[in-house]
Design a protein around this motif. Structure first.
Motif, PDB file in Angstrom:
ATOM      1  N   SER A   1      -7.456  -8.409  -5.415  1.00 26.50           N
ATOM      2  CA  SER A   1      -7.507  -7.836  -6.768  1.00 26.50           C
ATOM      3  C   SER A   1      -7.811  -6.348  -6.718  1.00 26.50           C
ATOM      4  O   SER A   1      -8.833  -5.932  -6.177  1.00 26.50           O
ATOM      5  N   ASP A   2      -6.900  -5.575  -7.271  1.00 27.63           N
ATOM      6  CA  ASP A   2      -7.026  -4.116  -7.354  1.00 27.63           C
ATOM      7  C   ASP A   2      -7.192  -3.442  -5.991  1.00 27.63           C
ATOM      8  O   ASP A   2      -7.725  -2.335  -5.903  1.00 27.63           O
TER       9      ASP A   2
ATOM     10  N   GLY B   1      -1.829  -9.009  -6.823  1.00 31.39           N
ATOM     11  CA  GLY B   1      -2.874  -8.302  -7.551  1.00 31.39           C
ATOM     12  C   GLY B   1      -3.357  -6.991  -6.980  1.00 31.39           C
ATOM     13  O   GLY B   1      -4.238  -6.352  -7.562  1.00 31.39           O
ATOM     14  N   ALA B   2      -2.812  -6.551  -5.843  1.00 33.79           N
ATOM     15  CA  ALA B   2      -3.207  -5.247  -5.302  1.00 33.79           C
ATOM     16  C   ALA B   2      -2.788  -4.140  -6.271  1.00 33.79           C
ATOM     17  O   ALA B   2      -1.800  -4.273  -7.001  1.00 33.79           O
ATOM     18  N   ALA B   3      -3.546  -3.048  -6.285  1.00 39.76           N
ATOM     19  CA  ALA B   3      -3.267  -1.932  -7.202  1.00 39.76           C
ATOM     20  C   ALA B   3      -2.157  -1.032  -6.683  1.00 39.76           C
ATOM     21  O   ALA B   3      -1.304  -0.586  -7.449  1.00 39.76           O
ATOM     22  N   ARG B   4      -2.195  -0.758  -5.373  1.00 36.05           N
ATOM     23  CA  ARG B   4      -1.155   0.085  -4.782  1.00 36.05           C
ATOM     24  C   ARG B   4      -1.088  -0.163  -3.282  1.00 36.05           C
ATOM     25  O   ARG B   4      -2.033  -0.654  -2.678  1.00 36.05           O
TER      26      ARG B   4
ATOM     27  N   VAL C   1       4.112   1.938  -4.816  1.00 36.70           N
ATOM     28  CA  VAL C   1       4.276   1.865  -3.362  1.00 36.70           C
ATOM     29  C   VAL C   1       4.689   3.218  -2.807  1.00 36.70           C
ATOM     30  O   VAL C   1       5.569   3.882  -3.344  1.00 36.70           O
ATOM     31  N   THR C   2       4.034   3.587  -1.712  1.00 35.66           N
ATOM     32  CA  THR C   2       4.407   4.790  -0.973  1.00 35.66           C
ATOM     33  C   THR C   2       4.894   4.349   0.396  1.00 35.66           C
ATOM     34  O   THR C   2       4.254   3.527   1.045  1.00 35.66           O
ATOM     35  N   HIS C   3       6.017   4.892   0.829  1.00 35.03           N
ATOM     36  CA  HIS C   3       6.505   4.621   2.184  1.00 35.03           C
ATOM     37  C   HIS C   3       6.300   5.875   3.011  1.00 35.03           C
ATOM     38  O   HIS C   3       6.925   6.902   2.748  1.00 35.03           O
ATOM     39  N   LEU C   4       5.403   5.795   3.980  1.00 30.27           N
ATOM     40  CA  LEU C   4       5.185   6.908   4.911  1.00 30.27           C
ATOM     41  C   LEU C   4       6.078   6.690   6.123  1.00 30.27           C
ATOM     42  O   LEU C   4       5.915   5.706   6.844  1.00 30.27           O
ATOM     43  N   ARG C   5       6.994   7.600   6.355  1.00 32.08           N
ATOM     44  CA  ARG C   5       7.891   7.521   7.505  1.00 32.08           C
ATOM     45  C   ARG C   5       7.258   8.299   8.650  1.00 32.08           C
ATOM     46  O   ARG C   5       7.621   9.440   8.905  1.00 32.08           O
TER      47      ARG C   5
ATOM     48  N   LEU D   1      -7.842  -2.896   2.094  1.00 31.24           N
ATOM     49  CA  LEU D   1      -7.191  -3.986   2.822  1.00 31.24           C
ATOM     50  C   LEU D   1      -6.122  -3.371   3.718  1.00 31.24           C
ATOM     51  O   LEU D   1      -5.264  -2.628   3.243  1.00 31.24           O
ATOM     52  N   VAL D   2      -6.202  -3.683   5.017  1.00 27.39           N
ATOM     53  CA  VAL D   2      -5.276  -3.116   5.990  1.00 27.39           C
ATOM     54  C   VAL D   2      -4.546  -4.244   6.707  1.00 27.39           C
ATOM     55  O   VAL D   2      -5.177  -5.162   7.247  1.00 27.39           O
TER      56      VAL D   2
END
Length: 186
Positions: A50-51, A72-75, A102-106, A121-122
């Protein structure tokens, strides 16, 4: 592959077939992902979804991070520098219509840039047996990506020892996949 539960339950994700060995793509099977997320949602580890601010290292298709978002994750930040993975990540973000979340880091997951928005959370799913998981986790800590108390979900072909600054919580086995759960000290 599909989103197993949550607001996007049942959504089919871009397929990689049996994976792409050259690109080290080895998607987490739906049933393994479902078991893993059921364990995370069971209350034993609090409410890590959650969040949540999620960091998905060696994201591949992005399925783990996107599943967390559906639940339920925020981002979510998806990290993968592979050309094939990048295409699949872009397709899956578009399918879910979550571009703003969502961010995609290349970039290389073992050489992350600094951030001021640490993850709670990883997900860590490196190519098996190459020692990249520990390097990526160290890079994430050094760059400010891992909040104190963050839950780390590490997939490998064997249980992983807790690096300095982390406490072991649990290990689980799903076929040839071992999941090590850690908590960042602090």
């Amino acid at each position: 592959m599909r989103i197993v539960a949550g607001t996007h339950r049942g959504l089919a994700l871009a397929s990689v077939g049996k994976g792409d060995a050259g690109a080290h793509l080895r998607p987490t099977a739906d049933r393994v992902r479902e078991s893993l997320f059921n364990a995370l949602s069971g209350g034993r580890y609090g409410d890590p979804l959650s969040d949540a601010v999620v960091l998905d290292l060696f994201a591949g298709t992005g399925a783990l991070g996107l599943e967390a978002l559906s639940r339920g994750a925020a981002r979510v930040t998806l990290v993968d520098d592979g050309r094939v993975a990048g295409k699949l990540i872009r397709e899956n973000i578009a399918k879910m219509r979550v571009e703003t979340l969502v961010t995609h880091l290349r970039c290389d997951a073992t050489r992350l840039p600094a951030t001021d928005a640490p993850a709670t959370l990883v997900f860590l799913d490196p190519p098996y047996g190459k020692g990249l998981g520990a390097r990526a986790l160290a890079s994430a800590v050094a760059g400010g990506w891992v909040a104190p108390g963050a839950l780390v979900v590490w997939e490998e072909n064997a249980p992983q020892p807790a690096p300095e600054g982390f406490s072991p919580l649990d290990t689980r086995r799903y076929g040839d996949t071992h999941v090590t759960l850690l908590e960042r000290d602090g």
